[in-house]
Motif scaffolding. Structure first.
Motif: not given
Length: 231
Positions: A29-37
């Protein structure tokens, strides 16, 4: 003799060996958030070299983390005996990546106590998860399936890829629709395409979230149906 064999199968480690699986989902989930950011920075060729390598390195690491994580989830749902060893390899790779990224940030930018604190916390949790899956900790009584009764890992990976594609498409459509609806309800200005960019950004977020959720659901669904066919 039968009672002795059944004794370890109750709660060999109090359920602590499921903590690494929960942490795996959190890291994805943190990786997905990083991708979005970082997604909005793709294609921006005016970035300094230090920022360019940090952004694209983060995007690459995020994609690898998510795909590798889906493979590990397949092993976990299978209760595969290979999960502890493969998870340990993944967690060590994540810790090395965190150290390299943190060293690069310190060298190229500036010291940040907050960023260092998050990195230390992630490494500490990762080491705890490795400790919980060590030999003799009881995880071998939970992850002991030789994968003869459940679908093979390859089937889980294929299902995950299909779930990512389908979930991403559904998430992107739902996100774009929600973004457009929010822009209309809030009377957002469309000057220079602001409302369109907002809808596209929400759609991108929906794509990533939908892809992650679709992959996890597909892996869970495939492995959930496995034992039913074996009965």
């Amino acid at each position: 003799m039968a009672s002795i064999d059944q004794q370890p199968a109750g709660r060999p480690d109090g359920g602590l060996s499921f903590i690494p699986v929960a942490w795996l989902v959190i890291v994805m989930g943190l990786s997905a958030y990083g991708l979005i950011s970082s997604w909005r920075l793709i294609g921006d060729f005016s970035l300094p070299d230090s920022v360019f390598f940090l952004v694209y390195g983060g995007l690459t690491g995020g994609v690898i983390t998510i795909l590798w994580g889906l493979y590990l989830l397949g092993l976990a749902f299978n209760r595969s005996a290979r999960f502890p060893r493969h998870y340990t390899i993944w967690q060590i790779a994540i810790i090395i990546w965190l150290l390299v990224r943190q060293a690069y940030v310190f060298y190229s930018f500036a010291f940040s106590a907050e960023a260092l604190g998050f990195t230390v916390a992630e490494i500490a949790i990762g080491l705890l998860c490795i400790h919980l899956l060590r030999n003799g900790a009881g995880a071998d009584t939970i992850y002991a399936n030789p994968e003869t009764e459940r679908p093979p890992v390859f089937v889980s990976i294929l299902a995950a890829l299909l779930g990512i594609i389908l979930g991403g498409a559904i998430g992107a459509c739902a996100g774009f629709f929600a973004g457009s609806l929010i822009a209309d309800l809030t009377h957002m200005s469309c000057f220079e395409g602001a409302c369109g960019f907002f809808a596209a950004f929400v759609g991108l977020g929906g794509l990533i979230v939908g892809a992650i959720a679709g992959g996890i659901f597909a892996v869970w669904r495939v492995n959930r149906r496995g034992p039913a066919r074996a009965r």
